[in-house]
Design a protein around this motif. Structure first.
Motif, PDB file in Angstrom:
ATOM      1  N   THR A 254       0.809  -1.224   0.000  1.00 28.03           N
ATOM      2  CA  THR A 254       0.000   0.000   0.000  1.00 28.03           C
ATOM      3  C   THR A 254       0.836   1.265   0.000  1.00 28.03           C
ATOM      4  O   THR A 254       0.304   2.353  -0.216  1.00 28.03           O
ATOM      5  CB  THR A 254      -0.928   0.031   1.224  1.00 28.03           C
ATOM      6  OG1 THR A 254      -0.128   0.050   2.414  1.00 28.03           O
ATOM      7  CG2 THR A 254      -1.853  -1.174   1.247  1.00 28.03           C
ATOM      8  N   ARG A 255       2.132   1.155   0.293  1.00 27.63           N
ATOM      9  CA  ARG A 255       3.058   2.283   0.323  1.00 27.63           C
ATOM     10  C   ARG A 255       2.701   3.288   1.416  1.00 27.63           C
ATOM     11  O   ARG A 255       3.096   4.450   1.351  1.00 27.63           O
ATOM     12  CB  ARG A 255       3.136   2.977  -1.045  1.00 27.63           C
ATOM     13  CG  ARG A 255       3.507   2.062  -2.197  1.00 27.63           C
ATOM     14  CD  ARG A 255       3.541   2.795  -3.506  1.00 27.63           C
ATOM     15  NE  ARG A 255       2.222   3.340  -3.842  1.00 27.63           N
ATOM     16  CZ  ARG A 255       1.992   4.205  -4.819  1.00 27.63           C
ATOM     17  NH1 ARG A 255       3.008   4.618  -5.563  1.00 27.63           N
ATOM     18  NH2 ARG A 255       0.780   4.651  -5.057  1.00 27.63           N
ATOM     19  N   THR A 256       1.948   2.842   2.417  1.00 28.97           N
ATOM     20  CA  THR A 256       1.611   3.667   3.563  1.00 28.97           C
ATOM     21  C   THR A 256       1.562   2.778   4.791  1.00 28.97           C
ATOM     22  O   THR A 256       1.928   1.602   4.724  1.00 28.97           O
ATOM     23  CB  THR A 256       0.275   4.398   3.323  1.00 28.97           C
ATOM     24  OG1 THR A 256       0.076   5.361   4.373  1.00 28.97           O
ATOM     25  CG2 THR A 256      -0.899   3.439   3.276  1.00 28.97           C
ATOM     26  N   ARG A 257       1.107   3.306   5.925  1.00 30.12           N
ATOM     27  CA  ARG A 257       1.125   2.542   7.172  1.00 30.12           C
ATOM     28  C   ARG A 257       0.242   1.307   7.062  1.00 30.12           C
ATOM     29  O   ARG A 257      -0.778   1.312   6.361  1.00 30.12           O
ATOM     30  CB  ARG A 257       0.638   3.400   8.341  1.00 30.12           C
ATOM     31  CG  ARG A 257      -0.815   3.849   8.189  1.00 30.12           C
ATOM     32  CD  ARG A 257      -1.250   4.669   9.397  1.00 30.12           C
ATOM     33  NE  ARG A 257      -2.592   5.178   9.198  1.00 30.12           N
ATOM     34  CZ  ARG A 257      -2.881   6.340   8.620  1.00 30.12           C
ATOM     35  NH1 ARG A 257      -1.894   7.100   8.168  1.00 30.12           N
ATOM     36  NH2 ARG A 257      -4.129   6.737   8.468  1.00 30.12           N
ATOM     37  N   PRO A 258       0.592   0.238   7.768  1.00 28.08           N
ATOM     38  CA  PRO A 258      -0.329  -0.900   7.843  1.00 28.08           C
ATOM     39  C   PRO A 258      -1.566  -0.510   8.644  1.00 28.08           C
ATOM     40  O   PRO A 258      -1.519   0.402   9.477  1.00 28.08           O
ATOM     41  CB  PRO A 258       0.495  -1.976   8.571  1.00 28.08           C
ATOM     42  CG  PRO A 258       1.519  -1.218   9.340  1.00 28.08           C
ATOM     43  CD  PRO A 258       1.824   0.014   8.555  1.00 28.08           C
ATOM     44  N   ALA A 259      -2.654  -1.189   8.392  1.00 25.06           N
ATOM     45  CA  ALA A 259      -3.846  -0.980   9.205  1.00 25.06           C
ATOM     46  C   ALA A 259      -3.588  -1.564  10.584  1.00 25.06           C
ATOM     47  O   ALA A 259      -3.188  -2.730  10.709  1.00 25.06           O
ATOM     48  CB  ALA A 259      -5.053  -1.645   8.554  1.00 25.06           C
ATOM     49  N   LEU A 260      -3.816  -0.779  11.624  1.00 28.65           N
ATOM     50  CA  LEU A 260      -3.538  -1.260  12.971  1.00 28.65           C
ATOM     51  C   LEU A 260      -4.368  -2.492  13.295  1.00 28.65           C
ATOM     52  O   LEU A 260      -3.918  -3.388  14.020  1.00 28.65           O
ATOM     53  CB  LEU A 260      -3.810  -0.148  13.988  1.00 28.65           C
ATOM     54  CG  LEU A 260      -3.318  -0.395  15.416  1.00 28.65           C
ATOM     55  CD1 LEU A 260      -1.813  -0.592  15.461  1.00 28.65           C
ATOM     56  CD2 LEU A 260      -3.733   0.752  16.334  1.00 28.65           C
ATOM     57  N   SER A 261      -5.557  -2.579  12.736  1.00 29.30           N
ATOM     58  CA  SER A 261      -6.427  -3.732  12.986  1.00 29.30           C
ATOM     59  C   SER A 261      -5.881  -5.018  12.387  1.00 29.30           C
ATOM     60  O   SER A 261      -6.328  -6.112  12.731  1.00 29.30           O
ATOM     61  CB  SER A 261      -7.831  -3.462  12.428  1.00 29.30           C
ATOM     62  OG  SER A 261      -7.770  -3.231  11.028  1.00 29.30           O
TER      63      SER A 261
END
Length: 502
Positions: free
Chosen positions: A481-488
């Motif tokens: 995704t080239r961004t932060r992972p989903a915390l969930s």
């Protein structure tokens, strides 16, 4: 005035004509555009030279277009050292494995003074900040991050939020097929006309395909040079070097091959705080979406087994559980809610849009005790490009004490679960004040005494409560995704605090 505007129009038309004639010249795409390459082939890595030629041509283009410029500075800003010398009210939980390289800009004559001189800056609504240079050598992650800062770093408290997505090693446009060690330019502005003209000048300078744009939208931020206008901070994070490039990364940080300028159209008025161009606001850019739907949660049975095995290994100690929790809010909600950071209150605290940084509550770790951090290696599960676990000392000081990253953590869970096929997707690392009575071996970090003088190594006696600790578990940039992972999607990192029974 009419003659001045006609000269400007003629200069810009001439520049546009030259661009049409120039082979291969293109305007820059938005910062969310295509990457020039997501990874480097180590054997083929060869850094390009500096951007001296492009910088010289860019200055020539600025002069032709009746723009003026001021040169800034680049350098590492060590929050631990700044806390100890009294410059900062807190260390603010810095990442010791990714020291921040900040861009300092001079003030515009006549503007309201910045509250954090050389570190924060205001921006006239038709100005731009232009960074030119070479990207870092091969690393697990790098990201150029624009933030807005309200309040004083010297006295606190502050509200410190990201303005948008970072330009990272998956999204950066460079003059080459790799994001590492390549020439690039980056433009920060909130004015559409200024962006178009500066992008044209960079293209004429040879960096058209290597220009990246970041937006400070007037829909959210108050641009200007008066005391009510917002202030910004621009910095570069560089994480762990890929194998063989530690020295190259050290050299990059020591003398960053970067040059930063604030540029603006020149007016006939002596008052440089007054815009020359009328408002032409850029919209708030789209954000990259985190999460793919894949999770680490199927590893929970192995994680629970790992916990039991760790506890069983140390029967002479009482074990207490700690789990990281969302402590730092995302920037856009934090900006709207004016969430204050004032340790131990976390607020937002410059949390990058590329990162999840869950944090534990404060806990005590007296001499004779130790803590074992354990969880999933988020890089091994492909939820992150870089991850780490870091301990901090002092509820207020929040200075970094020790850290280990995904590369070093790899394989450490085998100390406890060698019989599990998923062992290498997890980690277990000890941080100890128990000496030889506690855990030993290659996966142990010896901590300084709870009575040690933290600031002594910085030539200071400023107080830090070394017995009060806190941990931050970082996970940066999911590759897909080239961004932060989903915390969930993450199994939350955990800690076991071991205190002697007797």
């Amino acid at each position: 005035m009419v003659q001045f505007l006609l000269r400007r129009r003629a200069a810009l038309l001439a520049l546009a004509a030259m661009l049409v004639a120039a082979p291969g010249a293109t305007a820059a795409a938005p910062s969310s555009g295509m990457s020039s390459g997501s990874s480097a082939t180590i054997g083929e890595y060869s850094p390009q030279g500096d951007t001296g030629g492009q910088v010289a041509r860019f200055k020539q283009q600025l002069a032709k277009a009746d723009y003026v410029w001021q040169s800034g500075t680049e350098g590492v800003f060590d929050l631990n050292a700044k806390y100890c010398d009294g410059s900062l009210f807190s260390g603010l939980w810095p990442n010791p494995q990714s020291p921040y390289i900040l861009s300092g800009l001079p003030e515009v004559p006549g503007q309201a003074p910045d509250t954090n001189p050389e570190k924060s800056w205001r921006l006239r609504q038709d100005e731009a900040v232009v960074l030119m240079g070479t990207t870092p050598p091969p690393v697990e992650y790098f990201g150029f991050d624009l933030t807005t800062l309200k309040g004083s770093l010297h006295t606190g408290p502050i509200v410190w939020t990201s303005v948008g997505d970072a330009v990272n090693n998956k999204t950066v446009r460079t003059a080459g097929a790799t994001p590492f060690g390549r020439q690039f330019a980056l433009v920060i502005t909130g004015n559409r006309r200024t962006r178009a003209e500066v992008n044209q000048m960079l293209a004429a300078s040879g960096l058209g395909r290597a220009t990246n744009n970041m937006t400070v939208s007037p829909a959210l931020y108050r641009l200007g040079l008066d005391k009510r206008s917002d202030q910004f901070v621009f910095g570069l994070r560089t994480s762990v070097a890929k194998p063989g490039f530690d020295k190259a990364l050290d050299e990059y940080r020591a003398v960053p091959p970067l040059q930063v300028f604030r540029v603006r159209p020149e007016g006939e008025s002596a008052d440089q705080t007054t815009p020359v161009y009328g408002p032409d606001p850029l919209p708030v850019p789209k954000l990259r979406v985190s999460g793919t739907g894949a999770t680490e949660l199927n590893l929970n049975p192995t994680l629970q087994l790992l916990r039991h095995r760790i506890i069983d290994t140390y029967p002479g100690y009482k074990a207490r559980d700690l789990v990281v929790e969302r402590g730092f809010e995302e920037s856009n909600p934090g900006f709207q809610d004016n969430l204050v950071t004032n340790p131990p209150i976390t607020g937002v605290d410059e949390l990058s849009n590329d990162a999840d940084d869950p944090i534990t509550p404060n806990f005590r770790l007296p001499n004779g005790s130790f803590v074992v951090a354990y969880g999933t290696n988020h890089v091994a599960t492909r939820q992150a490009s870089y991850s780490s676990i870091t301990l901090y000392a002092g509820a207020k000081a929040a200075v970094s004490l020790a850290a280990q990253n995904n590369v070093v953590l790899r394989g450490s869970a085998r100390d406890y679960i060698p019989d599990q096929p998923n062992a290498d997707k997890l980690y277990a690392w000890s941080f100890s004040r128990a000496g030889n009575a506690g855990p030993t071996g290659p996966h142990v970090t010896r901590l300084p005494s709870a009575s040690a003088n933290y600031c002594a190594s910085f030539g200071s006696n400023r107080s830090v409560d070394m017995s009060t600790l806190r941990a931050v578990a970082r996970a940066y940039m999911q590759p897909a995704t080239r961004t932060r992972p989903a915390l969930s999607s993450l199994l939350l990192d955990r800690m076991l605090v071991f205190i002697p029974r007797s």
